[in-house]
Design a protein around this motif. Structure first.
Motif, PDB file in Angstrom:
ATOM      1  N   GLY A  12      34.695  48.859  23.235  1.00 11.89           N
ATOM      2  CA  GLY A  12      33.574  49.854  22.607  1.00 11.89           C
ATOM      3  C   GLY A  12      32.243  49.117  22.508  1.00 11.89           C
ATOM      4  N   ASN A  13      31.996  48.068  23.007  1.00 11.10           N
ATOM      5  CA  ASN A  13      30.622  47.379  23.131  1.00 11.10           C
ATOM      6  C   ASN A  13      30.338  46.503  24.399  1.00 11.10           C
ATOM      7  OD1 ASN A  13      32.395  45.155  22.926  1.00 11.10           O
ATOM      8  ND2 ASN A  13      31.253  43.892  21.231  1.00 11.10           N
ATOM      9  N   THR A  14      30.992  47.281  25.500  1.00  7.01           N
ATOM     10  CA  THR A  14      30.736  46.758  26.734  1.00  7.01           C
ATOM     11  C   THR A  14      30.048  47.583  27.690  1.00  7.01           C
ATOM     12  OG1 THR A  14      33.072  47.404  27.480  1.00  7.01           O
ATOM     13  CG2 THR A  14      32.665  45.088  26.695  1.00  7.01           C
ATOM     14  N   GLN A  15      29.415  47.355  28.794  1.00  9.01           N
ATOM     15  CA  GLN A  15      28.927  48.074  29.846  1.00  9.01           C
ATOM     16  C   GLN A  15      28.776  47.448  31.242  1.00  9.01           C
ATOM     17  OE1 GLN A  15      25.256  49.050  27.814  1.00  9.01           O
ATOM     18  NE2 GLN A  15      24.130  47.569  28.923  1.00  9.01           N
ATOM     19  N   THR A  16      28.462  48.265  32.069  1.00  7.60           N
ATOM     20  CA  THR A  16      28.221  47.272  33.531  1.00  7.60           C
ATOM     21  C   THR A  16      29.762  46.871  33.812  1.00  7.60           C
ATOM     22  OG1 THR A  16      26.037  47.420  32.906  1.00  7.60           O
ATOM     23  CG2 THR A  16      26.917  46.507  35.085  1.00  7.60           C
ATOM     24  N   ILE A  17      30.687  47.343  33.746  1.00  7.17           N
ATOM     25  CA  ILE A  17      32.225  46.837  33.992  1.00  7.17           C
ATOM     26  C   ILE A  17      32.373  46.684  35.424  1.00  7.17           C
ATOM     27  CG2 ILE A  17      34.643  46.403  33.240  1.00  7.17           C
ATOM     28  CD1 ILE A  17      33.538  48.280  30.558  1.00  7.17           C
ATOM     29  N   ARG A  18      32.873  45.572  35.971  1.00  9.98           N
ATOM     30  CA  ARG A  18      33.506  45.423  37.241  1.00  9.98           C
ATOM     31  C   ARG A  18      34.678  44.710  37.057  1.00  9.98           C
ATOM     32  NH1 ARG A  18      32.320  43.114  42.596  1.00  9.98           N
ATOM     33  NH2 ARG A  18      31.142  41.446  41.634  1.00  9.98           N
ATOM     34  N   CYS A  19      35.709  44.970  37.779  1.00  4.59           N
ATOM     35  CA  CYS A  19      36.966  44.018  38.019  1.00  4.59           C
ATOM     36  C   CYS A  19      37.499  44.266  39.192  1.00  4.59           C
ATOM     37  CB  CYS A  19      38.034  44.845  36.887  1.00  4.59           C
ATOM     38  SG  CYS A  19      37.653  44.872  35.202  1.00  4.59           S
ATOM     39  N   GLU A  20      38.165  42.926  39.573  1.00  5.44           N
ATOM     40  CA  GLU A  20      38.706  42.679  40.837  1.00  5.44           C
ATOM     41  C   GLU A  20      40.152  41.742  40.495  1.00  5.44           C
ATOM     42  OE1 GLU A  20      35.711  40.675  43.051  1.00  5.44           O
ATOM     43  OE2 GLU A  20      36.262  38.715  42.158  1.00  5.44           O
ATOM     44  N   ASP A  21      41.011  41.902  41.505  1.00  2.00           N
ATOM     45  CA  ASP A  21      42.196  41.300  41.628  1.00  2.00           C
ATOM     46  C   ASP A  21      41.817  39.661  41.885  1.00  2.00           C
ATOM     47  OD1 ASP A  21      44.548  39.967  42.020  1.00  2.00           O
ATOM     48  OD2 ASP A  21      45.012  41.204  43.735  1.00  2.00           O
ATOM     49  N   ALA A  22      42.185  38.704  41.064  1.00  2.00           N
ATOM     50  CA  ALA A  22      41.668  37.384  41.214  1.00  2.00           C
ATOM     51  C   ALA A  22      42.772  36.696  42.060  1.00  2.00           C
ATOM     52  CB  ALA A  22      42.116  36.754  39.734  1.00  2.00           C
ATOM     53  N   GLY A  23      43.888  37.077  42.624  1.00  2.00           N
ATOM     54  CA  GLY A  23      44.341  36.554  43.814  1.00  2.00           C
ATOM     55  C   GLY A  23      45.560  35.548  43.105  1.00  2.00           C
ATOM     56  N   ALA A  24      45.708  35.742  41.570  1.00  6.08           N
ATOM     57  CA  ALA A  24      46.783  34.669  41.029  1.00  6.08           C
ATOM     58  C   ALA A  24      47.689  35.469  40.051  1.00  6.08           C
ATOM     59  CB  ALA A  24      45.869  33.765  40.351  1.00  6.08           C
ATOM     60  N   GLU A  25      48.620  34.717  39.628  1.00  8.06           N
ATOM     61  CA  GLU A  25      49.520  35.202  38.699  1.00  8.06           C
ATOM     62  C   GLU A  25      49.643  34.223  37.561  1.00  8.06           C
ATOM     63  OE1 GLU A  25      53.292  36.444  40.126  1.00  8.06           O
ATOM     64  OE2 GLU A  25      52.445  38.063  41.210  1.00  8.06           O
TER      65      GLU A  25
END
Length: 80
Positions: A12-25
């Motif tokens: 609720g207090n975030t913007q400009t969100i970008r995510c990607e697979d980190a290639g780890a588990e």
């Protein structure tokens, strides 16, 4: 990855969100890196964040403090 992004939006207090697979588990869960702007203490001031998350039992869990995770040393996103 969509579930993690939705969880970050849900703060609720975030913007400009970008995510990607980190290639780890971690403990058999895929790690997702996210970068976003987060409001600081309801002040209107935004702070850049870089965090790592997993989805565990349907919940989005911040695992940034668990680094290093295998070869993963940072939650910073790669260049767009």
């Amino acid at each position: 990855m969509d579930e993690v992004k939705a969880g970050v939006v849900g703060f609720g207090n975030t913007q400009t969100i970008r995510c990607e697979d980190a290639g780890a588990e971690l403990d058999g869960h895929a790690v997702v890196r996210c970068g976003f702007e987060q409001e600081v203490s309801e002040s209107g001031v935004m702070s850049a964040q870089a965090r790592c998350y997993v989805v565990r039992d349907g919940a989005v869990v911040d695992v940034t403090r668990s680094l290093p995770i295998g070869d993963l040393r940072t939650c910073d996103l790669s260049a767009p």
